[in-house]
Motif scaffolding. Structure first.
Motif, PDB file in Angstrom:
ATOM      1  N   ARG A 101       0.740  -1.333   0.126  1.00  0.00           N
ATOM      2  CA  ARG A 101      -0.071   0.024   0.176  1.00  0.00           C
ATOM      3  C   ARG A 101       1.040   1.342   0.196  1.00  0.00           C
ATOM      4  NH1 ARG A 101      -4.412  -2.030   4.616  1.00  0.00           N
ATOM      5  NH2 ARG A 101      -5.528  -3.317   3.163  1.00  0.00           N
ATOM      6  N   ALA A 132       2.087  -8.335  -7.012  1.00  0.00           N
ATOM      7  CA  ALA A 132       0.793  -8.733  -7.215  1.00  0.00           C
ATOM      8  C   ALA A 132       0.276  -7.689  -6.267  1.00  0.00           C
ATOM      9  CB  ALA A 132       0.476 -10.104  -7.079  1.00  0.00           C
ATOM     10  N   MET A 133       0.572  -7.601  -5.121  1.00  0.00           N
ATOM     11  CA  MET A 133      -0.429  -6.760  -4.275  1.00  0.00           C
ATOM     12  C   MET A 133      -0.477  -5.117  -4.489  1.00  0.00           C
ATOM     13  SD  MET A 133       0.907  -8.013  -0.275  1.00  0.00           S
ATOM     14  CE  MET A 133       0.190  -9.513   0.344  1.00  0.00           C
ATOM     15  N   ALA A 135      -0.295  -3.913  -7.690  1.00  0.00           N
ATOM     16  CA  ALA A 135      -1.026  -4.026  -8.570  1.00  0.00           C
ATOM     17  C   ALA A 135      -2.492  -4.000  -8.353  1.00  0.00           C
ATOM     18  CB  ALA A 135      -0.839  -5.172  -9.846  1.00  0.00           C
ATOM     19  N   ASP A 136      -2.809  -4.818  -7.342  1.00  0.00           N
ATOM     20  CA  ASP A 136      -4.078  -4.757  -6.614  1.00  0.00           C
ATOM     21  C   ASP A 136      -4.660  -3.378  -6.230  1.00  0.00           C
ATOM     22  OD1 ASP A 136      -6.514  -6.509  -6.060  1.00  0.00           O
ATOM     23  OD2 ASP A 136      -5.945  -5.802  -4.030  1.00  0.00           O
ATOM     24  N   VAL A 137      -3.549  -2.759  -5.532  1.00  0.00           N
ATOM     25  CA  VAL A 137      -3.812  -1.467  -5.098  1.00  0.00           C
ATOM     26  C   VAL A 137      -4.023  -0.775  -5.947  1.00  0.00           C
ATOM     27  CG1 VAL A 137      -3.044   0.240  -3.428  1.00  0.00           C
ATOM     28  CG2 VAL A 137      -2.900  -2.094  -2.747  1.00  0.00           C
ATOM     29  N   GLY A 139      -4.909  -1.249  -8.856  1.00  0.00           N
ATOM     30  CA  GLY A 139      -6.156  -1.698  -9.699  1.00  0.00           C
ATOM     31  C   GLY A 139      -5.565  -1.736 -11.280  1.00  0.00           C
ATOM     32  N   PRO A 141      -3.465  -4.647 -13.963  1.00  0.00           N
ATOM     33  CA  PRO A 141      -3.218  -6.245 -14.160  1.00  0.00           C
ATOM     34  C   PRO A 141      -1.702  -6.469 -13.907  1.00  0.00           C
ATOM     35  CG  PRO A 141      -3.375  -5.038 -16.337  1.00  0.00           C
ATOM     36  CD  PRO A 141      -3.786  -3.852 -15.285  1.00  0.00           C
ATOM     37  N   ALA A 142      -1.806  -7.800 -13.109  1.00  0.00           N
ATOM     38  CA  ALA A 142      -0.199  -8.015 -12.693  1.00  0.00           C
ATOM     39  C   ALA A 142      -0.038  -9.453 -13.721  1.00  0.00           C
ATOM     40  CB  ALA A 142      -0.397  -8.410 -11.285  1.00  0.00           C
ATOM     41  N   THR A 144       3.214 -11.999 -13.859  1.00  0.00           N
ATOM     42  CA  THR A 144       4.171 -12.273 -12.989  1.00  0.00           C
ATOM     43  C   THR A 144       5.058 -13.271 -13.642  1.00  0.00           C
ATOM     44  OG1 THR A 144       2.834 -13.879 -11.822  1.00  0.00           O
ATOM     45  CG2 THR A 144       2.698 -11.853 -10.953  1.00  0.00           C
TER      46      THR A 144
END
Length: 261
Positions: A101, A132-133, A135-137, A139, A141-142, A144
């Motif tokens: 974050r 990946a985290m 990328a998620d925060v 928004g 695509p990840a 890997t």
């Protein structure tokens, strides 16, 4: 194309590494610190994309204490253009979720970007989850475990290699990519690059600068904790087998006792 590379300073694998006895956090002053090797490969991947796309720029983003600037300068000496260093005492002891974050917020201070590149996992934590985290925060695509990265126009293609095999992934930019150790061999900084790195801009920001509340990070607010730790035991002497015609049987018996056969 504006490329962001996540870099991290880690304890040298050849130096002593230990945890603080009081809280189980990594003792970063116990040994030598270096730019993580997988990050060097991430920087190299970004530089190759920069060289293939005129007008591109590579920005480093790092999180850590003051001495992290040494790792940043090495990455800059390889050819990156500038850096953002998130440094604040309140970050100490942050877990993977908090780190992701915080890095996402630090990336947000840069402005528009097309691609974020990171290593699959750092050698000190080995969670393998931060890219990946992030990328998620964000928004995004990840993609890997990249062994190859290709950018054409506004799209990205990655050759992904894992123990399960090889697959090809694609996504529209912006996106986050994590690279494996097989992607390239990082270049050595030249003397010219080392000297130029001293003049390249490094923006050091605090939690407040990145818009992060102190309650969102740090050991006291972490979602995970170390409950116990002990130093690894010293190496013990090996067992010597005298071969008196039954050496093979003795070795086999030893392996059976160790549940190796």
């Amino acid at each position: 194309m504006n490329i962001v590379v996540l870099v991290k300073q880690v304890p040298d694998t050849y130096s002593e590494r230990k945890l603080n006895a009081s809280d189980g956090t990594l003792d970063r002053e116990a040994g030598d610190a270096v730019l993580d090797e997988i990050n060097e490969r991430a920087v190299e991947a970004a530089l190759q994309l920069k060289e293939a796309n005129d007008g591109s720029e590579v920005t480093l983003v790092a999180m850590g204490p003051d001495r992290t600037t040494d790792a940043i300068r090495k990455a800059l000496s390889m050819g990156a253009d500038k850096a953002v260093h998130l440094s604040d005492e309140a970050l100490r002891g942050s877990d993977a979720v908090q780190t992701a974050r915080a890095l996402a917020k630090a990336i947000g201070t840069i402005g528009d970007f097309d691609l974020v590149i990171a290593g699959n996992e750092a050698s000190d934590g080995r969670s393998g989850a931060i890219p990946a985290m992030v990328a998620d925060v964000l928004g995004l695509p990840a993609l890997t475990h990249a062994r190859e990265i290709t950018v054409e126009g506004g799209s990205l293609t990655v050759k992904r290699e894992t123990d399960d095999g090889v697959t090809f992934l694609s996504a529209d930019l912006p996106a986050v990519v994590s690279v494996s150790e097989k992607i390239n061999e990082p270049r050595y900084p030249s003397f010219k690059g080392i000297m130029a790195a001293k003049k390249k801009p490094v923006s050091t920001i605090t939690l407040a600068d990145a818009g992060i509340d102190a309650s969102e990070v740090g050991l006291a607010n972490a979602l995970s904790s170390v409950t116990s730790a002990s130093p690894k035991p010293p190496k013990s002497a090996g067992e010597k087998v005298e071969d008196e015609g039954d050496g093979g049987a003795k070795i086999a018996a030893y392996l059976v006792a160790q549940k190796l056969i």
